[in-house]
Structures are given as structure tokens and as C-alpha cells.
Design a protein around this motif. Structure first.
Motif, mmCIF file in Angstrom:
data_model
loop_
_atom_site.group_PDB
_atom_site.id
_atom_site.type_symbol
_atom_site.label_atom_id
_atom_site.label_comp_id
_atom_site.label_asym_id
_atom_site.label_seq_id
_atom_site.Cartn_x
_atom_site.Cartn_y
_atom_site.Cartn_z
ATOM 1 N N MET A 173 0.694 -0.965 -0.181
ATOM 2 C CA MET A 173 -0.038 -0.045 -0.093
ATOM 3 C C MET A 173 1.180 1.443 0.325
ATOM 4 S SD MET A 173 -2.292 0.912 2.871
ATOM 5 C CE MET A 173 -4.723 1.533 2.081
ATOM 6 N N LYS A 174 0.483 1.960 -1.053
ATOM 7 C CA LYS A 174 2.002 3.192 -0.805
ATOM 8 C C LYS A 174 0.761 4.423 -0.295
ATOM 9 C CE LYS A 174 1.657 2.674 -5.679
ATOM 10 N NZ LYS A 174 1.794 2.544 -7.169
ATOM 11 N N PHE A 175 1.586 5.453 0.340
ATOM 12 C CA PHE A 175 1.152 6.750 1.123
ATOM 13 C C PHE A 175 1.611 7.886 0.597
ATOM 14 C CE2 PHE A 175 -0.910 4.797 6.014
ATOM 15 C CZ PHE A 175 -0.518 3.613 5.464
ATOM 16 N N ILE A 227 -14.496 -3.438 -9.042
ATOM 17 C CA ILE A 227 -14.517 -2.944 -10.550
ATOM 18 C C ILE A 227 -13.334 -3.368 -11.094
ATOM 19 C CG2 ILE A 227 -15.780 -1.244 -12.580
ATOM 20 C CD1 ILE A 227 -17.467 -0.753 -10.236
ATOM 21 N N PHE A 228 -12.336 -2.527 -10.240
ATOM 22 C CA PHE A 228 -11.010 -2.548 -11.479
ATOM 23 C C PHE A 228 -10.085 -3.997 -11.908
ATOM 24 C CE2 PHE A 228 -9.974 2.272 -10.739
ATOM 25 C CZ PHE A 228 -11.171 2.713 -11.696
ATOM 26 N N GLU A 272 -4.782 3.209 -10.621
ATOM 27 C CA GLU A 272 -4.683 2.876 -9.185
ATOM 28 C C GLU A 272 -5.760 4.027 -8.018
ATOM 29 O OE1 GLU A 272 -0.161 2.252 -7.976
ATOM 30 O OE2 GLU A 272 -0.231 3.812 -9.297
ATOM 31 N N VAL A 273 -6.520 3.130 -6.997
ATOM 32 C CA VAL A 273 -7.448 3.676 -6.418
ATOM 33 C C VAL A 273 -6.666 4.811 -5.117
ATOM 34 C CG1 VAL A 273 -9.426 4.137 -5.192
ATOM 35 C CG2 VAL A 273 -9.056 2.329 -6.939
ATOM 36 N N ILE A 274 -6.685 5.924 -5.848
ATOM 37 C CA ILE A 274 -6.065 7.077 -3.882
ATOM 38 C C ILE A 274 -7.731 7.182 -2.976
ATOM 39 C CG2 ILE A 274 -5.471 8.740 -3.227
ATOM 40 C CD1 ILE A 274 -4.084 9.642 -6.098
ATOM 41 N N VAL A 275 -7.617 6.918 -1.735
ATOM 42 C CA VAL A 275 -8.230 6.986 -1.092
ATOM 43 C C VAL A 275 -8.360 8.315 0.065
ATOM 44 C CG1 VAL A 275 -9.880 6.004 0.968
ATOM 45 C CG2 VAL A 275 -8.661 4.821 -0.561
ATOM 46 N N ALA A 276 -8.920 9.220 -0.516
ATOM 47 C CA ALA A 276 -8.656 10.330 -0.081
ATOM 48 C C ALA A 276 -10.194 11.229 0.689
ATOM 49 C CB ALA A 276 -8.428 11.973 -1.483
ATOM 50 N N GLU A 293 -9.071 0.489 7.206
ATOM 51 C CA GLU A 293 -10.216 -0.115 6.328
ATOM 52 C C GLU A 293 -10.178 0.338 4.462
ATOM 53 O OE1 GLU A 293 -14.619 1.092 6.985
ATOM 54 O OE2 GLU A 293 -13.712 2.381 8.773
ATOM 55 N N ALA A 294 -8.982 1.088 4.255
ATOM 56 C CA ALA A 294 -9.093 1.000 3.159
ATOM 57 C C ALA A 294 -8.025 -0.287 2.926
ATOM 58 C CB ALA A 294 -8.472 2.319 2.608
ATOM 59 N N ALA A 295 -7.035 -0.318 3.780
ATOM 60 C CA ALA A 295 -5.873 -1.494 3.689
ATOM 61 C C ALA A 295 -6.625 -2.234 3.442
ATOM 62 C CB ALA A 295 -5.175 -1.397 4.451
ATOM 63 N N LEU A 296 -7.710 -3.072 4.154
ATOM 64 C CA LEU A 296 -8.661 -4.411 4.127
ATOM 65 C C LEU A 296 -8.846 -4.813 3.220
ATOM 66 C CD1 LEU A 296 -9.906 -4.824 8.194
ATOM 67 C CD2 LEU A 296 -7.990 -6.006 7.352
ATOM 68 N N ILE A 297 -9.585 -3.405 2.186
ATOM 69 C CA ILE A 297 -10.337 -3.796 0.913
ATOM 70 C C ILE A 297 -9.335 -4.037 0.193
ATOM 71 C CG2 ILE A 297 -11.705 -2.148 -0.819
ATOM 72 C CD1 ILE A 297 -12.987 -0.987 1.894
ATOM 73 N N GLY A 298 -7.705 -3.279 0.040
ATOM 74 C CA GLY A 298 -6.677 -3.332 -0.658
ATOM 75 C C GLY A 298 -6.895 -2.198 -1.752
ATOM 76 N N ALA A 299 -6.803 -1.346 -1.144
ATOM 77 C CA ALA A 299 -6.627 -0.145 -1.819
ATOM 78 C C ALA A 299 -5.459 0.623 -2.546
ATOM 79 C CB ALA A 299 -7.582 1.264 -1.527
ATOM 80 N N ASP A 300 -5.388 0.646 -3.497
ATOM 81 C CA ASP A 300 -3.526 0.922 -3.509
ATOM 82 C C ASP A 300 -3.167 1.935 -2.948
ATOM 83 O OD1 ASP A 300 -3.488 -0.102 -6.833
ATOM 84 O OD2 ASP A 300 -5.274 0.983 -7.147
ATOM 85 N N ILE A 301 -3.855 2.637 -2.594
ATOM 86 C CA ILE A 301 -3.423 4.328 -2.005
ATOM 87 C C ILE A 301 -3.982 4.846 -0.938
ATOM 88 C CG2 ILE A 301 -2.044 6.478 -2.748
ATOM 89 C CD1 ILE A 301 -1.907 5.497 -5.860
#
Ligand code: G3P
Length: 214
Positions: free
Chosen positions: A1-3, A150-151, A159-163, A173-181
Motif C-alpha cells: 500500500m502506498k502512502f 470493478i478495477f 490506481e485507487v487513491i482513498v482521499a 479499512e482501505a488497507a483491508l479492501i486492498g486500495a492501492d493508495i
């Protein structure tokens, strides 16, 4: 996961970069307005502090003006990524910029269909704003889950950036879902590492260590 760090403040960027965990920066007009420096000077400084992507927002609303503005912003540094809003003009501009090798972060994403079209248009990143959905009694993280599903289903490279991250729980939660960033404000970034039991445990260890014959 990117920060990524969600800020336009160079001191905050320097500080978090020194922790060894920083992959990029996202700015927006609101964050830029908090700083006292000139816009281009500030962006150039930020881009010199980190080699990863630095998102800079386009403020034009018509596609041709967006493209012209984006080309100018992209010329400031090789790591500039252009934030373009999720509109029809934004899609047109994204497709043109993508063919020119200018990376786009499609921003102000509030629905999975917006993210899907952004990916189709060639956006390198999409930014779902989860906190703002939570603010109106929706579940922002459900949106992230849908976009990631979907992706993955269609092997999009976007890439999905959770903002619009408001607290450490959003990051987990974003990490558990597997969001990229995740892009995280400085105050939340600090909260991610702090824990009262760590502080209490550390204090006890140091007290006991002081009793050891050396
Ligand atoms: O990256 C977008 C973010 O800055 C928006 O956050 O807290 O203004 O909803 P917020």
C-alpha cells in the motif's frame, strides 16, 4: 500500500518523508490557499522534496482549457500529476493528456460509475472522497470497495487513491479492501503510529532499565 500526504505544506512533507514511508503528495486548491507562497514556486518546491507523484489540481472547467493548464503544470516537474474533476470535460481532457504521457488523477469521485469512466478515459489514478460521503451519512468505504472490485474485474491499471481521510480507521479499512493508495493529512498520519499502550510500555521499560546495573 502506498502512502501519500494530503498537504501543500513543505515542512509536513519533509517531516513525513524523513519517516521513510512517504510515496507521494496530493494537493488541492484549498490546501494551496493555506500556504503563503506563490503557487508555482510552492509546487516546484514540493516536487523537489519527493520523487513520487505530486497531484496538482487543474482549475479550468472546459476540456481545452484544462488541457492547456495541465500541460503548463506538467512542465513544472516530471513528477507532477494533474488532478482533473470527474466531469464530461474532465474525461475529454484526461484522454488527451493520457495520450501525451501526462498522468491524471481524476478527483472528486463520489460514485463507482465516475471511477469506471475515469479508468476508461485513461486516468492513472482516481480519488474517491470518502470522508465527504461519510459526512452526508453515506458509507465512503463502500465506494472504495466497489471501485476496487470493478478495477480488479477488468484489470484496469488505474490506481485507487482513498482521499478525504479523516481518521486512522479509514486507513485500516482501505488497507483491508486492498486500495492501492491512501492520501492522509499530517494530523492523521501522526495518529497512525501513536498508541497509549506503546507510550506506557516504553515508559515502564525505561524506568526498569534505569534500575539495571551497567
Ligand atoms: O485529497 C482530497 C482531500 O484533501 C479532501 O479532504 O477533508 O477536504 O474532504 P477533505
Amino acid at each position: 500500500m502506498k502512502f501519500f500526504l494530503d498537504t501543500a505544506n513543505p515542512e509536513e512533507i519533509r517531516e513525513v518523508a524523513s519517516w521513510g514511508i512517504l510515496d507521494g503528495v496530493t494537493t488541492n486548491p484549498t490546501l494551496i490557499a493555506k500556504e503563503k507562497k506563490g503557487f508555482k514556486e510552492l509546487i516546484t518546491e514540493i516536487c523537489s522534496l519527493i520523487s513520487g507523484p505530486v497531484s496538482v489540481e487543474c482549475v479550468s472547467s472546459k476540456w481545452d482549457a484544462m488541457v492547456a493548464e495541465a500541460r503548463e503544470l506538467a512542465s513544472l516537474a516530471s513528477n507532477v500529476v494533474i488532478k482533473i474533476p470527474a466531469t464530461i470535460d474532465g474525461l475529454k481532457a484526461t484522454r488527451i493528456l493520457q495520450t501525451e504521457g501526462i498522468r491524471v488523477n481524476m478527483t472528486l469521485i463520489f460514485s463507482p460509475s465516475q471511477a469506471l469512466l475515469a479508468a476508461k478515459a485513461g486516468a492513472a489514478f482516481v480519488s474517491p472522497f470518502i470522508g465527504r460521503l461519510d459526512d452526508i451519512s453515506h458509507n465512503g468505504m463502500d465506494l472504495v470497495d466497489q471501485i476496487v472490485t470493478i478495477f480488479n474485474q477488468y484489470n484496469f491499471n488505474t490506481e485507487v487513491i482513498v482521499a478525504s481521510v479523516r481518521h486512522p480507521g479509514h486507513v485500516v479499512e482501505a488497507a483491508l479492501i486492498g486500495a492501492d493508495i491512501v492520501t492522509v493529512p499530517y494530523a492523521v498520519m501522526e495518529k497512525l503510529i501513536r498508541h497509549p499502550l506503546t507510550d506506557i510500555g516504553l515508559e515502564k521499560f525505561l524506568q526498569d532499565w534505569a534500575k539495571v546495573k551497567k
